[in-house]
Write an enzyme that holds these catalytic residues in place. Sequence first.
Site, mmCIF file in Angstrom:
data_model
loop_
_atom_site.group_PDB
_atom_site.id
_atom_site.type_symbol
_atom_site.label_atom_id
_atom_site.label_comp_id
_atom_site.label_asym_id
_atom_site.label_seq_id
_atom_site.Cartn_x
_atom_site.Cartn_y
_atom_site.Cartn_z
ATOM 1 C CB VAL A 53 1.518 2.271 -4.354
ATOM 2 C CG1 VAL A 53 1.921 0.853 -4.770
ATOM 3 C CG2 VAL A 53 2.716 3.210 -4.440
ATOM 4 C CE LYS A 54 3.200 -0.552 -9.910
ATOM 5 N NZ LYS A 54 4.656 -0.905 -9.963
ATOM 6 C CG ASP A 55 -4.293 4.100 -9.018
ATOM 7 O OD1 ASP A 55 -4.297 2.921 -9.417
ATOM 8 O OD2 ASP A 55 -5.276 4.631 -8.449
#
Length: 341
Positions: A53-55
């Site tokens: 999700v951190k992309d």
Amino acid sequence: MGIRQGSCTQAGISQGFVEAVGNTPLIRLRLLSDLTGCEILGKAEFMNPGGSVKDRAALGILLEAEESGALQPGGTVVEGTAGNTGIGLTHLCNARGYRSLIVIPDTQSAEKIGLLRSLGAEVRTVPAVPYRDPNNYVKLSGRIAAEIPGAIWANQFDNLANRRAHYASTGPEIWEQTGGRIDAWVSATGTGGTYAGVALFLKERSERVRCVLADPHGSALHAWATGAGLKAEGSSITEGIGNSRVTANLEGAPIDDAVRIDDQSALETIYQLLWREGLFMGGSVGINVAAAVETARRLGPGHTIVTVLCDSGDRYRSRLYDADWLASRGLSQPRRERVPA
Ligand code: PMP
């Protein structure tokens, strides 16, 4: 933002890593949906090109830094991270011609630390100390960035580019994928970017979407969200979630309810996801999905609940999927029952 997350200049073709971020599937979790009589849906963020999700936050932070002129060609991106933001940032730095320097607590999984090195980040592992300590990894990363000419500090916890990325991409995708038929949004928070960005977007679309903060033990946010102040009890083996403070990204986000999940329940959840749904997930997914199930219980049947499948179990094989490691933490590896034909 110059480049929209998940946008394509030509139908079906993404321009590199950047345009491959976002537009993830929303997966119906069949077993848990059947069990609760609710639609329990997981946003498959582990399918982002950097694997988490951190992309989205990493991309939002990088693009805003480019746009403001703070980040120039050949510059360095410095960040303190539990791993996933550093992984996303390093992929993006490779793709766009920057260096990355990552400060990570040595308590994080060997898989994430090893991956950061393989990707080419300069990695500094540091002892895990509380936020109030000046040598906390987040504060240290800020000081390192200030000392390097041409470097920026991504500052994911307090840089609102993080939640803006979720407000601009994750929120609208969930709204579209559910056709606006969503009753509850459930998510744990690390920086708060995912939870807050999506919650702010969904509340704007419909006041009646219930926003539920999920939290592991050892974090102060469940107590804070339920009006008891910033108080933490116990600890958790989950990585990347929970906090001792209210970050700028979490500040002002709507919170209608909060659910706390213990590690053993999170473990049972990720093993069920593996054995019954074929999904190999990380620990924060166990907190999220167990909290979604608890929210289904609180709301009753007939509701649609969306949560996040943050990253893959691959990043925690030596921990969450290792019986000896779990036993060393006082946890028991769930036992596989015979799956009915
Ligand atoms: N799950 C995992 C595995 C993470 O690495 C993170 C980010 N630290 C989160 C959940 C929480 O995301 P956010 O920082 O947007 O709150």
